[in-house]
Enzyme design. Sequence first.
Site, mmCIF file in Angstrom:
data_model
loop_
_atom_site.group_PDB
_atom_site.id
_atom_site.type_symbol
_atom_site.label_atom_id
_atom_site.label_comp_id
_atom_site.label_asym_id
_atom_site.label_seq_id
_atom_site.Cartn_x
_atom_site.Cartn_y
_atom_site.Cartn_z
ATOM 1 N N ASP A 30 0.900 -1.398 0.080
ATOM 2 C CA ASP A 30 0.076 -0.075 0.169
ATOM 3 C C ASP A 30 0.775 1.268 -0.038
ATOM 4 O OD1 ASP A 30 -3.259 0.528 0.871
ATOM 5 O OD2 ASP A 30 -1.853 2.222 1.104
ATOM 6 N N ASN A 89 -12.736 -3.206 2.348
ATOM 7 C CA ASN A 89 -13.725 -2.291 2.654
ATOM 8 C C ASN A 89 -14.583 -2.063 1.243
ATOM 9 O OD1 ASN A 89 -12.560 -1.227 4.847
ATOM 10 N ND2 ASN A 89 -11.028 0.076 3.663
ATOM 11 N N GLN A 96 -14.019 2.586 1.298
ATOM 12 C CA GLN A 96 -13.656 2.182 -0.091
ATOM 13 C C GLN A 96 -13.294 3.488 -0.796
ATOM 14 O OE1 GLN A 96 -15.934 -0.595 -2.413
ATOM 15 N NE2 GLN A 96 -14.168 -0.969 -3.612
ATOM 16 N N SER A 97 -11.988 3.528 -1.347
ATOM 17 C CA SER A 97 -11.720 4.668 -2.056
ATOM 18 C C SER A 97 -11.160 4.333 -3.185
ATOM 19 C CB SER A 97 -10.605 5.434 -1.484
ATOM 20 O OG SER A 97 -9.406 4.824 -1.306
ATOM 21 N N VAL A 98 -10.795 3.085 -3.648
ATOM 22 C CA VAL A 98 -10.516 2.373 -4.998
ATOM 23 C C VAL A 98 -11.603 1.414 -5.369
ATOM 24 C CG1 VAL A 98 -8.815 1.493 -6.282
ATOM 25 C CG2 VAL A 98 -7.992 2.933 -4.738
ATOM 26 N N HIS A 102 -10.109 -5.420 -3.430
ATOM 27 C CA HIS A 102 -8.768 -5.395 -2.912
ATOM 28 C C HIS A 102 -9.039 -6.078 -1.532
ATOM 29 C CE1 HIS A 102 -9.752 -1.142 -2.668
ATOM 30 N NE2 HIS A 102 -9.293 -1.194 -1.285
ATOM 31 N N HIS A 104 -6.727 -5.742 2.103
ATOM 32 C CA HIS A 104 -5.864 -5.187 2.645
ATOM 33 C C HIS A 104 -5.312 -6.095 3.857
ATOM 34 C CE1 HIS A 104 -6.816 -0.642 2.236
ATOM 35 N NE2 HIS A 104 -8.013 -1.285 1.917
HETATM 36 P P1 5GP Z 1 -9.552 1.447 0.066
HETATM 37 O O1 5GP Z 1 -9.730 2.827 0.727
HETATM 38 O O2 5GP Z 1 -10.234 1.548 -1.209
HETATM 39 O O3 5GP Z 1 -10.087 0.282 0.980
HETATM 40 O O4 5GP Z 1 -8.261 1.061 0.050
HETATM 41 C C1 5GP Z 1 -7.168 1.420 -1.114
HETATM 42 C C2 5GP Z 1 -5.929 1.690 -0.911
HETATM 43 O O5 5GP Z 1 -5.223 1.865 -2.073
HETATM 44 C C3 5GP Z 1 -5.662 2.706 0.236
HETATM 45 O O6 5GP Z 1 -5.035 2.145 1.464
HETATM 46 C C4 5GP Z 1 -4.493 3.493 -0.408
HETATM 47 O O7 5GP Z 1 -3.413 4.082 0.241
HETATM 48 C C5 5GP Z 1 -4.113 2.580 -1.614
HETATM 49 N N1 5GP Z 1 -3.726 3.243 -2.865
HETATM 50 C C6 5GP Z 1 -3.961 4.482 -3.342
HETATM 51 N N2 5GP Z 1 -3.277 4.858 -4.621
HETATM 52 C C7 5GP Z 1 -2.350 3.950 -4.690
HETATM 53 C C8 5GP Z 1 -1.355 3.714 -5.468
HETATM 54 O O8 5GP Z 1 -1.108 4.272 -6.371
HETATM 55 N N3 5GP Z 1 -0.265 2.681 -5.259
HETATM 56 C C9 5GP Z 1 -0.552 1.584 -3.943
HETATM 57 N N4 5GP Z 1 0.490 0.907 -3.940
HETATM 58 N N5 5GP Z 1 -1.624 2.017 -3.415
HETATM 59 C C10 5GP Z 1 -2.365 2.937 -3.828
#
Ligand code: 5GP
Length: 116
Positions: A30, A89, A96-98, A102, A104
């Site tokens: 991450d 998430n 969830q932001s992406v 995924h 974690h």
């Molecule tokens: P979410 O918030 O969707 O559960 O998790 C998305 C994760 O992707 C976050 O922990 C964030 O730090 C990680 N992330 C976002 N952009 C990038 C990226 O460009 N490269 C990597 N390796 N991780 C990323």
Amino acid sequence: MAECLFCEIAAGRIPAAVLRETDRAVAFRDISPQAPTHFLVIPRRHIVSLADVAEGAEGELEPLLGHLLRVAAEVARAEGLQDFRLVSNVGASAGQSVFHLHLHVLGGRPLEWPPG
Ligand code: 5GP
Ligand code: ZN
């Protein structure tokens, strides 16, 4: 899905610190670690979240989900983690932001429960 960040990482078009690659999954660190060890496991195939797995006749995803869990456990072991947390998430209000599925994997420090 050219605009999906994790599809781009899976395709190698956006760099990441990759820990493991298989035919169906990629594990990478991450970019904003929330624990001493924090990596993500993604399917190469674009799936928005686990909610998508529940919708429709997606029984064919079960082997893929099992594969993601196996990769998570194997990479956790390779990273020296005995104790770790696995989180996915689902939806913006859950963090969830992406919007590409995924897992974690976090470890290397005590993790409080319940999470904030
Ligand atoms: P979410 O918030 O969707 O559960 O998790 C998305 C994760 O992707 C976050 O922990 C964030 O730090 C990680 N992330 C976002 N952009 C990038 C990226 O460009 N490269 C990597 N390796 N991780 C990323
Ligand atoms: Zn994607």
